[in-house]
Every structure is written in structure tokens, then in C-alpha cells.
Design a protein around this motif. Structure first.
Motif, short mmCIF file in Angstrom:
data_model
loop_
_atom_site.label_atom_id
_atom_site.label_comp_id
_atom_site.label_asym_id
_atom_site.label_seq_id
_atom_site.Cartn_x
_atom_site.Cartn_y
_atom_site.Cartn_z
N VAL A 21 -7.31 -28.02 25.45
CA VAL A 21 -6.54 -26.86 25.03
C VAL A 21 -6.72 -25.79 26.08
CG1 VAL A 21 -6.15 -25.24 23.19
CG2 VAL A 21 -7.13 -27.46 22.70
N PRO A 78 -6.55 -19.68 14.27
CA PRO A 78 -6.66 -20.28 15.60
C PRO A 78 -8.09 -20.65 15.94
CG PRO A 78 -5.52 -18.18 15.68
CD PRO A 78 -6.06 -18.33 14.32
N LYS A 115 -4.61 -12.90 24.19
CA LYS A 115 -4.47 -12.66 22.76
C LYS A 115 -5.73 -13.06 22.02
CE LYS A 115 0.30 -13.50 21.78
NZ LYS A 115 1.14 -14.50 21.14
N LEU A 116 -6.20 -14.19 22.45
CA LEU A 116 -7.31 -14.75 21.71
C LEU A 116 -8.58 -13.94 21.88
CD1 LEU A 116 -7.03 -18.56 22.10
CD2 LEU A 116 -7.40 -17.28 20.00
N ALA A 174 -2.20 -17.55 25.89
CA ALA A 174 -2.85 -17.18 24.65
C ALA A 174 -4.22 -16.59 24.89
CB ALA A 174 -2.98 -18.39 23.75
N CYS A 216 -4.67 -22.44 27.20
CA CYS A 216 -3.51 -21.59 26.99
C CYS A 216 -3.69 -20.33 27.78
CB CYS A 216 -3.33 -21.24 25.52
SG CYS A 216 -3.76 -22.60 24.46
N PRO A 268 -9.26 -24.25 13.68
CA PRO A 268 -8.72 -25.54 14.12
C PRO A 268 -9.41 -26.08 15.33
CG PRO A 268 -6.96 -24.09 13.50
CD PRO A 268 -8.23 -23.30 13.39
N ILE A 269 -9.89 -25.20 16.16
CA ILE A 269 -10.58 -25.71 17.34
C ILE A 269 -11.79 -26.50 16.92
CG2 ILE A 269 -12.06 -24.99 19.21
CD1 ILE A 269 -10.08 -22.98 19.98
N ALA A 278 -11.54 -25.24 5.41
CA ALA A 278 -10.51 -26.20 5.81
C ALA A 278 -9.55 -26.46 4.68
CB ALA A 278 -11.15 -27.50 6.24
N LYS A 294 -12.31 -27.99 14.23
CA LYS A 294 -11.88 -29.25 13.63
C LYS A 294 -11.41 -30.20 14.70
CE LYS A 294 -12.55 -29.34 9.34
NZ LYS A 294 -13.49 -30.32 8.86
N MET A 295 -10.69 -29.63 15.59
CA MET A 295 -10.11 -30.45 16.62
C MET A 295 -11.20 -31.10 17.44
SD MET A 295 -7.31 -29.11 19.19
CE MET A 295 -8.55 -28.56 20.31
#
Lengths: 315, 930
Positions: free
Chosen positions: B836, B814, B844-845, B841, B838, B817-818, B804, B820-821
Motif C-alpha cells: 500500500v 483507514p 491526508k493520512l 493519501a 499512496c 483495515p491496514i 472489525a 487487517k490487511m
């Protein structure tokens, strides 16, 4: 010879999808037009803040410096600076051109839900889930806020600022309006936790959206209910609402993937614009034109009226 | 013709000037071309003519200022060294010479201005000015004004003059004879013997004799009444030293007709002065002319008789008898007489009083017969049992009634207590006792208690009266009544006091012992508690005194003690309620407001208006005038509460209810109901019925977290989680019920828990490693079978924590942060942020995630065994831990622990899930939403 004034065109609602931008910053927590509506800011959950030209779809700058996701942002009246607040409990003042952090205001005890500049961009007002609104002075180097408005009994979900008023919606179900000129605090009880508030453009009314899936239009001075708008779904998430560019319509996000338009006076549902399969997280309305930006998931969509033709660059 | 011709030269009238005759041989002059016809000023500079609309006159040099270069700013000269000769620039410094010339805008030459333009002598004004000069603080200061006499006449003067008016005359029709002759001067009243008619009048008549009968006279001039307000600090009617009179010793008739004005207002009208002048028959002065006096034409002046006293007490003052600075002669009689002759306009319906009001005389009070005008001090003797005789004697000698209860124990009370007994409001200042720290509310309560006891006492008084009437013991009535009332009043208060730690009679151990005995008896409810404990060896008077003292002390100390002790047992509630006092104004009629909202009657019913003080700087920044410029207050007035700390909002369900309900539960029991009814509309939006505040809060929180927030957990997980939730919540419920049944009085305050747990919860919220790790471990134990890869989250979490701080690289960013989020999400309150999601996304993810996951898996497989062992250990520890934590959970009833558990159970995010699982859920998410 007095020609009759050309009949003002009926307000057109933005329902043509002009563009979809994948912001590439995970979930877009908020999308905000700048003061003149030429640019927009997207707050990402990947700790970045991005500045776009939404019509052209070009990314202008990325502002990174937040510690957690960015939850709200606002631009100053002269487009010279930005402010943003996020889950890192900090309020950040950015320089637009350089992309540098000018100031970082720390003091909130919880994540910052909403930030606003005052009219002259001398003060940043930030509302946080620590139930306070803090007024940060951009002029001095003081680390403490000028004033802390801690009257709310629960988290602040939305703050708006006019030239002499601070309007705040809180999860405790109250809309508080701090009138600096009169030195008074008006507290209107709505009951349900408030997710978003905004002034009407004429400054006479306040639009309040709350978690009972209802938007209410309140008279600013008396607190009387002028209109109620229902039909959308807003039960759990913090969703945005706003008024159209000429105060003709009330616009709100919905959890069922649509944006709802109501006629402001009649209160009738004018349009339910399907955006996508998710929750419409945030929206922002162009200050002068029927142009709407919505945020769903990790992308934003730009909507114009049907008759709109893109001048200049195609697409 | 010839004549005509000869005359022609003379008769011709020629206009204008003739051209000069041309000289011989000279070329006629060329006319000056137009462009050369220039106008220059005296310095040879060109002048430019401006039209009326283009500026009027030219300023300076070709419309520049002064010089060819135009206006040049003067170079900066530091005034640091030559501060003294810093000259202030006036407007003249910026003017041209033309402006300073005679016809410029600021002429320098001496020109008579209007102020000094000649006016003929305005006698009246002169008189007024002289009058003003005489009364001015520096007399004669207007002398200069007199010297410079304006020579201009106003139009009015000129008109009057044309109509035949002369200076010094009054305005109006001319009269046949002098009005003075017609009626004697009313201002002069003659007392005593009347003079012979020829005497004084004869002398006056000398002038009049010259007057022919057919001559008419102008009316006398009238001096306007001077209405200048008194703006000095001199005494009334003080008159400064009059140089004329001081120097010349006379009232100076030659100087002004008006005699310098120490007279009353009638004199200001001028007729007396005129009279005097006319009366002047005898001229000359008795003692000649001094060396300093220039006036010598009056040496042989004769004196009129009127200058001498003819009657007693009728002297005109102001003749120099009393000195110039002396106050005016006191003429009470004349004044009262004058009242009768009130000159002003009498209002309709009023008439002058015929008799003056007689003044009342106030006589000094009559002294008592045995009054001795000498004070002597009595020795102060402390009231103890030993010297009580002495005291009694003393008090008897002082003439005080012996059985006055207030005086006996007077010396044992300090000022505050005395004031309290007298019912005075305590002096604000440094508080001297704990009682003064009590809030207003508490004081009111105290008062209520007192009133209640008073009431009780009053009720009992009647009974006791009856008792004492039939009682065999001869007892003074008042102490008995007092004692009984004390007794009954105390019995309530005493019950609450455990042991009396107060030793009001510590100085006197014996007495203290008796007092304690008395208290003990009192506690046992014995009616004759006082009588028993009193020393039988004491006299009746001593007993009475001590009885009173005990009773008073018991009430004072016990009541304060009991109120204090009650306060301290409920300290937290009280404090809390105090602290949210102002906000409670908002909250108080929430139920009303709710019903108003339900009926959609927004407006007055739902609005609260408060005085709010914005910060001065904030006003400045907002360009708004400070609405309260005098106040130093900021925010809402009278708000005295802690600002919300991290802890407060971490305990969500509590924050909603605890400060308010705790505060109000004592006073307004139904408030809880309103709170309850309010709860469902909160953001948790669970449909469950709420039974108990905190329990339901907790449950609903847990459910809501489990329910909608969870994207799409697999049913198995769901069950597991539900079970886990149930078990946890059940425990908590049990605990909660326990704590609920224990009651408010015994429940420790929130502060205690805050003090104990605040730091840990803070740590949790900030670092969120230890306890969350534990709880996750716990959860994992239940889920281990289902998710083999779930352990990786530990590492992921650890690595995320580790990474972090570093700037996250593009690829893994990407992902982390999840984590953390989601950690962050746990402290989210209020309307949550949408999950979240997307769709764009997603594709892509997927690829990087899978790759990553594979890597992770490989890594973790090696650690798996090790992990499991660890977890087992952890579980054991965990159970112990739980036992400890239960308290916290139940007491905090939800706070961070509940969120933790519910969060971890609900699996809102991919914190503990494999990426595949996450993706699977994400894919299903929209279906569920719609």
C-alpha cells in the motif's frame, strides 16, 4: 470512382495524462473498465468497490459489503450487475443500480484473486489462491458452485472467459484453457508463476505475463510462442497486462512505476510511460479507444492519446 | 340493290349484346360512379382486390381475420373439468368459408383426387398387389383397393396403347409361335418313365390346334419380381390363408391368371400360371359346388391330365395338399437340381459348379469304453491329517492322480484364491479382501515382486534339480522343486514379515503349530525347514501334501502380508501419489518442459491436453452443447484426489514439493532434482542456492519475505530481525536435517501432522489471534528497546478485532483495515499484491494518524508497565511453547509457522510498528523502489 481507403491511422498510444483520481479507498487493488468503457470500477483495500466515470472523474456509487479488501471486479455485459472477489474469500454479485449485494458466494478456501462473468453474466468464475476456479451460477440459488476447476497446483492468479473457454493462469506456472465446447483442457507450461493472462481481442492468442519479467504471446490453439516482451520489471507482485484496443500493442504494468507498451508484432518496446514513483498495480484498457486506466497506490490515472481533446466537460 | 336491301338484315353480323332499347319517357341511367363499383362476396362483404405483389387474395374481413374486429383471441377455457371434450383445433378452424369452398385451398366438397382418379386396370400392378395381399399378414386386406379402381391412365400406358399394346400382353416384338412350344418348359423335369408323347401333349394341343399358322403372338406379360423385404415374423415362405383358395378350394384360375403364388420365384414370372390356364383342358370339379360357393359355372368343367400327378415327387406345391399354413413342401432334390440351373447373371471368371457341395455329416463323439452315463456324488471330506487316508482313497477312486497338487488343497481355497492361482482376473464387485483395495499400481508392484520371486525360483530350480538328482533322499521331484522355489521365494518375503499373525490352519492347532514352526525355520534361513517341522508320524503322501500346503500358505499369506505391511508403512506416500496421479501427468516431465521453455520451444513440448468434462449446467449457462452428453463425469477423468484444503495452501513450500516429491521420490529419484531446479523460478525468487528442499524452501521464503517485501526497516531492526530469522531458521534447519536424515520410511506422514495441527493452523488463519499474538510477543521482546510504542499494537490489534465487526466509522477506517490487511497478508501466496503506497493519501493520512497515535500513546503508557510484566511471562511460556512447536515447524517445514515468523520478522506492514515508523518507511519506499 473508387477512392482509396483513407489510410488507417497509426495506432496511438495513450500517453497524455487526462485525469488523476484519488479514489480514497486506500490502495486500489484493481481498476477495471466496464463492458463499453464508459465507466470503471476500482477495487479498494478498504473493502469497498467504487464505480466511476473516469473521464469526468465522478464517483457514481460505492459498493461496500466485502469483509476484506476487494481484489478484483468485473461488470456484466448489460451493465446491470457487478461481481467482485476479495480477501474475505467471498465472491459477491452486486446490483449496479441499487448497490445491494445480490448474492454472496462462499466456498473458496482462500482469498479470491480474480473474478469474471461469462458472456451472458449467468456464471461467475472466480480464481483463488486455494488453487481452484469456481463457477458460480447466478441464476439459481444454489450455494455451491456449478463446477470447481481444481486442476491447478497452486493459486490461480488470473482468469479470463470467452464465449466457450475459460483461461486461467496459475502460480504453478501453467496456463490452462478449458474448452467447454471441445471438452478439453489445454495446459501450457510457462514455468514462471503467472500473474496475468488475457485473450487477444481476436481470440486467437493468449498473452501471459509471469514473474520472470516476461510477457509471452502464445498461440491459443497450439501453444506456440508468438512473441516475447521484456524490459519491464515484474518479479514479485501480481501485475496486470493487456492488449491495446486493436491488438496492436501489448501493455503491461511494471514494478518500476511505468507502463510498458510493446509493438505486438515486432516485440519492440514502443513506449515506457512513467506513471509515478510506485508500483503500477493494475491497468485496464478501453475496449474500443486508446484509453488506459492505471492504478498506482490509492489513485487511478486516466490516459489518452496525445491528440485527444476532451469533448464536453473540460478536464 | 333491292335484293341487297332485303338481305341486309340477314347479312349483317352483329357483335356483342345490344343495348336495351330505351323506353319512352325514361331518363337514361346514370352510370355508377367508380367508387360505388364494389365487389362483394356472397355474404355481402366487400372484397378487396389485391395486386399480385400485395397479397393475392383478401383474407377475411377487410384484411382482418374473419370478423370486423379482426382476430380476437379465444378466451381461456379451463380444460380441467372437461378434459374429455378437449378438441384439437385443426387448420380448418382458422379458415374462411371461401377456403373451404370448391375452389378454395381446402375444398370441402367431394372431389376426386389424383389418387383415386380413374386408371385403366393395371394388370401387372394388380398382380403384384394380389401377390402382396396373399403374403400379407391379413390376406385379402387389399380387397378394398381392388374395388376402388383408379381410372386414370399413365402416359406410358397411353403411349403403349397407341402403339398397339393391349393389357395383359408383354412388351416386345410379336412372335410367330408360342415360345413355349418351341422349347419344353425347363421348369418341369420328368423323372421316371417318360410319358408317351401323345399323352400329355395331346391334351395341351387341343388349344393350339385352333391357332392358325400365320398368327403372331404378343410376348407374354412379365410380372415384376417382387422385392419387398420380409418385415414380418412369419417363417420363410409362410403364406397366409388365401380366402379365394380357402373358400373355393381351387387355385382359382378365374380370379387371377397367376395362381396365388406359393410357387417359387419362377412362378412370379407368371409363365407357369399362364401355362396352367392354357393347359386347362378338363374342367369342372369332382365334388360339385358347395352351398357357400357362388361359383357354379365350373361345375361341369373338365379336368386336364396335367392336374393329376403323373410322376412321383414332382408335384407342384401350393395346390392345397399341405394346408395353408403348413410350410412348403420340402424339395431338397429339386432345389439342388435347381442350383445347377442358376438363372441369374454369372460373374466373369466364374462358372457354375457342376456338382453340388456334399454336406458334411458330423457324428457324435465316441464315448470312452468305460463311460457310465450316471453321475454319483462323492462325499466331501475336509482335508485334515486324520482323514487324509480317506481322502486319498477317495481321490484314488475318483481316478485322479494322487500327487496332483492342485486337487489336494482345493477345498481349502475359496473361489477367489482358486481364481488367483489360475491367473484369472478377479471378479469385479464387492471386494472381499484387502488386496482388492490395492490400486492398480500396487498390484503391478505386487506382480513385479511375484515375478521377481518367480525368476528367483526359476534360477534356483536348476540348482535344486541338480541337488535332488544327487540327493540321497528319495523324494518326489515336483514337490521338491516346488518346495525349493517356495523356500527361496519366501525367504525374501518372510524377512519383512515380523510375526505371522495369519493362522491359515487355525482349525487344526497341531497343523498350525507345525506351520508356525515351519515359518520360524524359514525365517532362520534353514533349507530343510519343511522337512523338520513335518510330523514324522505321517505318511509320505501326507507329508507331501502338507509341504505343499505350507509352502502355498506361506507364500500367499506372507506375500500378501508383506506387501500389505509394506503398504501400510508407506501408506501416506502411496496414498498421496495415488491422489495426485492425474496431476502428475502434468508434472511428470516438468524438466523437459523447462528446458523447452528455456529454448523458447513453446508448443507441443509445453502443452498437455486432457479430456475435461464440463458440468452440464455450465455448458447450459455458456450456451455450449455438452461435449460429452453421455458421461456423468465432471472435470478430469480418473482424478481421485482430495481437493486442496486450507491446509494445503497454507503450507506453501510444502505444497509445491510435498505431494509430488513424496510421491515421486520413491519412484523417480531424479524427479527431486527437477523439482529443485524448478524451485528457484518460483515466486520467492531468492537467489540462494537450494540445498535441501524444505530447508531451502523455508529459508528462501524467509529471506524473500525479509528482503524485498520489507519496505524500509531500520538497519537495527534489520539486524535484529535477521538474527531472529537466523536463529529460528537454524533451529528449523537442524530439525529439518534431523527429519531428513531419519529417512522417508520412518517419517510420519503428512496426514498425521495435518490431523494434529490442522485445527490450530486453521484457527490461526481465521482468527489469527493467539499464536500470532505469541509470535509477535516474541518479536517484540527483541525489539522492545527500539520501539517503545510497539506494544500498542496489541491494543490496536485487539481493538481492530473488536471493531472489525462494527461498521467502521469514517475516520478510523483507514487505519484498521491496514491491520487487517497485514494480518491477511500473511496467508498471501503467489505473486503478492503491491504494498500500500499512496503518495496522495500520505498527507491526508498523516494528520489523523498522528493524532491517533498520540492518543494511543497516552493510553498505552499507563499500560506499559503492566504489559512488560506480561510479556516476560509470555516469553517464558513462549520458550516452552517453542520447544513444542519445533516439531511442527520442522515437520511442516515452513507452513504457517514459518510464514508467521518470517512475516513478523519482516515487518511487512505496520502491524507492530508505530504509525510514525510506518510513515517513515512509506516515505522511503519509492526511493528504494527506484
Amino acid at each position: 470512382m473508387a477512392f482509396p481507403e483513407p489510410k488507417p491511422r497509426g495506432p496511438e498510444l495513450p500517453q497524455k495524462r487526462l485525469k488523476t483520481l484519488d479514489c480514497g479507498q486506500r490502495a486500489v487493488r484493481a481498476v477495471r473498465f466496464n463492458v463499453d468503457g464508459n465507466y470503471c470500477l476500482t477495487c479498494g483495500s478498504d473493502k469497498t468497490l467504487k464505480l466511476w466515470n473516469p473521464l469526468r472523474g465522478t464517483l457514481l456509487r460505492t459498493y461496500s459489503g466485502h469483509g476484506y479488501e476487494v481484489l478484483d471486479a468485473a461488470g456484466s455485459f448489460d451493465n446491470s450487475s457487478l461481481c467482485s472477489g476479495g480477501g474475505d474469500k467471498a465472491v459477491v454479485l452486486w446490483d449496479v443500480a441499487s448497490g445491494q449485494v445480490v448474492r454472496k458466494f462462499r466456498g473458496h478456501a482462500g482469498k479470491v484473486n480474480t473474478v469474471q462473468f461469462n458472456e451472458e453474466a449467468t456464471v461467475i468464475l472466480s480464481g483463488s489462491i486455494d488453487s481452484t476456479i469456481r463457477c458460480w451460477d447466478c441464476r439459481s440459488r444454489k450455494p455451491e458452485p456449478v463446477q470447481t476447476l481444481d486442476e491447478a497446483r497452486d493459486g490461480i492468479s488470473s482468469v479470463k472467459v470467452s464465449d466457450h473457454e475459460v483461461l486461467a493462469g496459475s502460480v504453478d506456472g501453467r496456463v490452462r484453457r478449458y474448452d467447454l465446447r471441445m471438452g478439453q483442457l489445454f495446459s501450457d507450461y510457462v514455468g514462471s508463476p503467472i500473474t496475468c493472462i488475457c485473450f487477444s481481442r481476436d481470440g486467437q492468442c493468449t498473452l501471459v505475463s509471469s514473474l520472470d519479467s516476461t510477457l509471452r504471446l502464445l498461440d491459443k490453439d497450439t501453444g506456440e510462442l508468438l512473441g516475447e516482451y521484456t524490459g519491464h520489471k515484474n518479479k514479485e507482485y501480481k501485475l496486470d497486462c493487456c492488449l491495446s484496443e486493436r491488438d496492436t500493442h501489448v501493455v503491461s504494468c511494471s514494478e518500476d512505476g511505468k507502463v510498458f507498451f510493446w509493438d505486438l508484432v515486432e516485440g519492440a518496446l514502443a513506449l515506457a510511460l512513467p506513471i509515478g514513483p510506485g508500483v503500477v498495480q493494475s491497468l485496464t484498457y478501453h475496449p474500443t479507444e486508446p484509453c488506459l486506466l492505471t492504478a498506482m497506490g490509492g489513485s487511478i490515472q486516466c490516459w489518452r492519446e496525445e491528440t485527444y481533446e476532451a469533448e464536453g466537460a473540460p478536464g | 340493290m333491292a335484293a341487297l336491301d332485303s338481305d341486309s338484315d340477314e347479312d349483317l353480323v352483329s357483335y356483342g349484346t345490344g343495348l336495351e332499347p330505351l323506353e319512352e319517357g325514361e331518363r337514361p341511367k346514370k352510370p355508377i360512379p367508380l367508387q360505388d363499383q364494389t365487389v362483394r362476396d356472397e355474404k355481402g362483404r366487400y372484397k378487396r382486390f389485391h395486386g399480385a405483389f400485395s397479397g393475392g387474395f383478401s383474407a377475411g374481413y377487410f384484411n382482418t381475420v374473419g370478423s370486423k374486429e379482426g382476430w380476437t383471441p379465444s378466451s381461456f377455457v379451463s380444460s380441467r373439468q372437461n378434459r374429455a371434450d378437449k378438441s384439437v383445433l385443426g387448420p380448418e378452424d382458422f379458415m374462411d368459408e371461401e377456403d373451404l369452398s370448391e375452389f378454395g385451398i381446402a375444398p370441402k366438397s367431394i372431389v376426386t383426387t389424383d389418387d383415386f382418379a380413374s386408371k385403366t386396370k393395371d394388370r401387372i400392378r394388380e398382380k403384384a398387389r394380389q401377390l402382396a395381399a396373399a403374403t400379407a399378414p391379413i390376406p385379402g386386406a387389399t380387397l378394398l383397393d381392388d374395388l376402388i379402381t383408379p381410372a386414370k391412365l399413365s402416359v406410358g400406358f397411353e403411349l403403349l396403347r397407341k402403339m398397339g399394346w393391349k393389357e395383359g400382353q408383354g412388351i416386345g416384338p410379336r412372335v410367330k409361335r408360342r415360345p413355349r412350344r418351341q422349347k419344353p418348359d425347363p421348369g418341369v423335369k420328368i423323372y421316371g418313365c417318360a410319358l408317351p408323347p401323345g399323352g400329355s401333349e395331346g391334351s395341351e394341343d387341343e388349344d393350339d390346334d385352333y391357332l392358325p399358322e400365320n398368327v403372331t403372338f404378343a410376348p407374354k406379360d412379365v410380372t415384376p419380381v417382387d422385392f419387398t423385404p420380409k418385415d414380418n415374423v412369419h417363417g420363410l415362405a409362410y403364406k397366409g390363408l388365401d380366402p379365394h383358395q380357402a373358400l373355393f378350394g381351387t387355385s382359382g384360375e378365374h380370379f387371377n391368371l397367376f395362381s396365388g403364388g406359393p410357387e417359387e420365384t419362377g412362378d412370379l414370372l407368371g409363365d407357369i400360371g399362364v401355362n396352367k390356364g392354357r393347359k386347362l383342358g378338363i374342367s369342372g370339379q369332382a365334388f360339385g359346388v358347395g352351398a357357400l360357393e357362388e361359383e357354379d359355372d365350373d361345375i361341369y368343367a373338365t379336368e386336364t391330365l396335367s392336374k393329376y400327378d403323373t410322376v412321383l415327387k414332382d408335384e407342384e406345391p401350393g395346390d392345397g395338399l399341405y394346408g395353408w399354413t403348413a410350410p412348403r413342401q420340402y424339395k431338397s432334390q429339386k432345389e439342388s437340381e435347381k442350383d445347377l440351373r442358376y438363372v441369374g447373371k454369372i460373374l466373369d471368371g466364374f462358372s457354375l459348379a457342376s456338382k453340388p457341395l456334399s454336406s458334411k455329416k458330423i457324428y457324435p463323439p465316441e464315448l470312452p469304453r468305460d463311460y457310465r452315463p450316471v453321475h454319483y456324488f462323492r462325499p466331501v471330506v475336509a482335508a485334515t491329517s486324520e482323514n487324509s487316508h480317506l481322502l486319498q482313497v477317495l481321490s484314488e477312486s475318483a481316478g485322479k492322480p494322487t500327487n496332483d497338487p492342485g486337487t489336494r488343497s482345493r477345498h481349502q481355497l475359496n473361489a477367489c484364491k482358486r481364481g488367483e492361482l489360475l491367473g484369472e482376473t478377479p471378479i469385479q464387485g464387492a471386494p472381499t479382501s484387502v488386496l482388492e483395495f490395492l490400486s492398480q499400481k500396487d498390484k503391478e508392484r505386487l506382480k513385479e515382486v511375484k515375478q521377481a520371486t518367480d525368476l528367483k525360483a526359476a534360477q534356483l530350480r536348476a540348482r535344486s534339480l541338480a541337488q535332488s538328482a544327487s540327493g540321497s533322499r528319495p523324494q518326489p521331484l515336483s514337490p521338491d522343486v516346488g518346495h525349493c522355489s517356495w523356500h527361496m521365494a519366501l525367504s525374501g518375503g518372510m524377512a519383512s514379515t515380523r510375526t505371522s499373525n495369519f493362522k491359515p490352519f487355525a482349525k487344526d492347532p497341531e497343523k498350525q503349530k507345525r506351520y508356525e514352526e515351519f515359518l520360524a525355520n524359514m525365517k532362520r534361513g534353514q533349507k530343510d525347514a519343511l522337512e523338520r517341522c513335518l510330523d514324522p508320524g505321517m505318511t509320505e503322501w501326507e507329508r507331501g501334501r502338507e509341504r505343499d500346503e505350507f509352502a502355498r500358505a506361506a507364500l500367499l499369506y506372507a506375500s500378501s502380508h508383506s506387501t500389505l505391511s509394506s503398504r501400510f508403512t508407506h501408506a501416506q506416500e502411496e496414498d498421496n501419489s495415488e491422489q495426485v496421479e492425474v496431476p502428475r501427468d502434468q508434472e511428470n516431465d516438468v524438466s523437459d518442459k523447462q528446458s523447452a521453455v528455456k529454448m523458447k520451444m513453446f508448443g507441443k513440448l509445453t502443452r498437455d491436453t486432457f479430456e475435461w468434462h464440463p458440468d452440464k449446467l455450465l455448458c447450459k449457462r455458456f450456451n455450449v452443447p455438452d461435449p460429452y452428453p453421455d458421461s456423468t463425469l465432471v472435470g478430469l477423468p480418473r482424478v481421485k484426489r482430495d481437493k486442496y484444503s486450507v491446509f494445503n495452501f497454507l503450507t506453501i513450500p510444502e505444497t509445491a514439493s510435498s505431494p509430488v516429491t513424496q510421491a515421486s521420490s520413491e519412484k523417480v529419484p531424479q524427479h527431486r532434482a527437477s523439482d529443485k531446479s524448478r524451485k528457484p523460478s518460483r515466486w520467492d525468487t531468492s537467489k540462494e542456492e537450494k540445498k535441501e528442499d524444505s530447508i531451502s524452501e523455508f529459508l528462501s521464503l524467509a529471506r524473500s519475505k525479509v528482503g524485498p517485501a520489507k519496505p524500509e526497516p531500520s538497519p537495527l531492526v534489520n539486524k535484529e530481525e535477521a538474527r531472529a530469522t537466523e536463529s529460528v531458521s537454524n533451529k528449523v534447519v537442524n530439525k529439518d536435517v534431523d527429519s531428513q536424515t531419519e529417512g522417508e520410511g520412518s517419517r510420519p506422514s503428512m496426514d498425521l501432522f495435518k490431523a494434529i495441527f490442522a485445527s490450530s493452523s486453521d484457527e490461526k488463519s481465521s482468527s489469527s489471534e493467539d499464536e500470532q499474538g505469541d509470535s509477535e510477543d516474541d518479536q517484540e521482546g527483541t525489539r522492545e528497546a527500539d520501539f517503545k510504542s510497539s506494544q500498542e499494537t496489541h491494543l490496536v490489534e485487539a481493538s481492530s478485532v473488536a471493531q472489525a465487526s462494527e461498521p467502521a466509522p469514517q475516520e478510523p477506517a483507514p487505519f484498521f483495515p491496514i491491520q487487517k490487511m497485514q494480518i491477511d497478508e500473511r496467508e498471501a501466496f503467489g505473486p503478492r499484491l503491491p504494498p500500500v503506497f499512496c503518495p496522495n493519501a500520505r498527507q491526508k493520512l498523516e494528520a489523523p494518524l498522528k493524532e491517533k497515535h498520540k492518543k494511543n500513546k497516552e493510553k498505552h503508557k499507563t499500560k506499559k508497565e503492566h504489559r512488560r510484566k506480561k510479556e516476560k511471562k509470555k516469553k517464558h511460556r513462549k520458550h516452552k511453547h517453542k520447544g513444542k512447536q519445533k516439531n511442527k515447524k520442522s515437520e511442516k517445514s515452513s507452513s504457517s509457522e514459518s510464514t508467521d515468523s518470517s512475516d513478523s520478522q519482516s515487518e511487512e506492514g505496520p502491524t507492530d510498528l508505530s504509525p510514525q515508523e510506518l510513515l517513515r518507511r512509506l516515505k522511503r519506499l519509492p526511493l528504494r523502489r527506484q
